[in-house]
Design an enzyme around this catalytic site. Structure first.
Site, PDB file in Angstrom:
ATOM      1  N   HIS A 249      41.600   4.299   4.778  1.00  0.00           N
ATOM      2  CA  HIS A 249      42.997   4.683   4.583  1.00  0.00           C
ATOM      3  C   HIS A 249      43.050   6.197   4.729  1.00  0.00           C
ATOM      4  O   HIS A 249      42.140   6.903   4.259  1.00  0.00           O
ATOM      5  CB  HIS A 249      43.497   4.283   3.191  1.00  0.00           C
ATOM      6  CG  HIS A 249      43.487   2.808   2.941  1.00  0.00           C
ATOM      7  ND1 HIS A 249      43.094   2.262   1.736  1.00  0.00           N
ATOM      8  CD2 HIS A 249      43.807   1.767   3.740  1.00  0.00           C
ATOM      9  CE1 HIS A 249      43.184   0.942   1.803  1.00  0.00           C
ATOM     10  NE2 HIS A 249      43.616   0.618   3.016  1.00  0.00           N
ATOM     11  N   GLU A 287      44.143  -0.809   8.546  1.00  0.00           N
ATOM     12  CA  GLU A 287      45.315  -1.698   8.575  1.00  0.00           C
ATOM     13  C   GLU A 287      46.585  -0.884   8.328  1.00  0.00           C
ATOM     14  O   GLU A 287      47.262  -1.074   7.316  1.00  0.00           O
ATOM     15  CB  GLU A 287      45.177  -2.864   7.579  1.00  0.00           C
ATOM     16  CG  GLU A 287      44.242  -2.611   6.393  1.00  0.00           C
ATOM     17  CD  GLU A 287      44.889  -1.859   5.247  1.00  0.00           C
ATOM     18  OE1 GLU A 287      46.063  -1.464   5.361  1.00  0.00           O
ATOM     19  OE2 GLU A 287      44.224  -1.667   4.230  1.00  0.00           O
TER      20      GLU A 287
END
Length: 334
Positions: A249, A287
């Site tokens: 992330h 993601e």
């Protein structure tokens, strides 16, 4: 092409300088002669022949490879003519070939930790599978590192790019400011006060699958990264996850460090660190929100491919995958 007129700073504080003539290349380390080589040909067909090798020939070849590949990110190999190839360079994969066909391959050089990896690697950590409380079977993870874990001078940026582990007390206010930025909050949705963010970071600190990092340019923190073991993460059911896949992330908190050239520098450094940290890692995954076209575009330019879209409870996500072979085969680190 990078400009290295002032030399190439090394993570240990020394400086490497190259002087190229029509038929010679000379390397100096902290002003002292290191290597003098005869040049024949150009580009990947150029052959270099050291006129003499220093006592530590293995380290000298490391310096030669770093200079050549940092000076020319398009160069894929260095051809060499050596009377006595150093055995250490062969054993660790720096030097390939036999007889007159000796070479250093770009993709192999960047897989060697060298001085870039500042923390102990997980390479020697033995494999032992366990079942966690959520019923997930995965390898026991090595202890988390502390302090600085990666440092490299980015020749194209003309600045140091480094990664260090987040310090909860020292970095809390900075993390809180970044998360409350409207631009960051649009995608992270983690706005809150200091107490809330302390709990958030403490939870990650206590979680063996997660590593919190700060990205720095010339030692100025500008970005926050979370690296996680994908096998133990919520992403695992959505693709055929491997035991050593790492997920990331990412957020850039400081506005003056935004821009495509900066992304190429820090994203390359982050992925390079994760692949160096654990040689068994074959993929880095992410993601981002499926509508975050800017980040997805940045990732694709660094070698990630968009495998599919899928639904998390809180967002529609794009599964982005960077294979190890792709990263090193196309490695544009400089």
């Amino acid at each position: 092409m990078p400009t290295l007129a002032d030399g190439l700073p090394l993570p240990d504080g020394r400086r490497l300088v190259g002087r190229q003539g029509e038929a010679t290349l000379e390397l100096y380390l902290d002003g002292h002669p290191l290597l003098r080589l005869r040049r024949q040909g150009a580009g990947d067909d150029e052959c270099l022949e050291p006129l003499a090798l220093p006592a530590d020939a293995d380290a000298a070849l490391d310096a030669l490879a770093y200079w050549c590949f940092a000076s020319d990110p398009a160069r894929s190999r260095i051809r060499l003519r050596l009377a006595q190839p150093p055995a250490a360079a062969r054993r660790r994969g720096l030097l390939l070939g036999e007889g007159a066909d000796l070479r250093i391959e770009r993709d192999l050089f960047w897989q060697l930790p060298g001085a870039f990896l500042r923390a102990p690697s997980g390479a020697g950590f033995p494999r032992h599978l366990v079942m966690d409380a959520q019923g997930r079977r995965h390898p026991v993870r090595p202890p988390k590192p502390e302090g600085e874990v990666y440092r490299r001078f980015d020749a194209r940026l003309g600045a140091w790019v480094s990664l260090r582990c987040l310090d909860l007390d020292a970095d809390l206010a900075r993390f809180n400011r970044w998360q409350n930025s409207p631009r960051v909050a649009q995608f992270w949705q983690e706005e809150g006060d200091l107490a809330q963010h302390r709990r958030y970071l403490q939870t990650l600190h206590d979680d063996p699958r997660a590593l919190t990092l700060l990205g720095c340019v010339d030692d100025e923190p500008f970005a926050y990264f979370e690296a996680y073991w994908a096998k133990e993460d919520r992403i695992a059911p959505f693709y055929p996850v491997d035991d050593y896949d790492r997920g990331i992330h990412m957020l850039v908190g400081e506005e003056h460090h935004r821009g495509p050239h900066k992304v190429a520098a820090w994203m390359g450094a982050l992925c390079h660190y994760l692949f160096l940290d654990e040689p068994r890692t074959q993929r880095v995954v992410a993601e981002p929100r499926a509508d975050n076209a800017k980040m997805i575009g940045h990732m694709q330019r660094q070698g990630f491919y968009r495998e599919k879209e899928f639904d998390f409870p809180h967002k529609r996500a794009a599964l982005m995958v960077l294979p190890r072979d792709t990263f090193f085969d196309r490695c544009a680190l400089a």
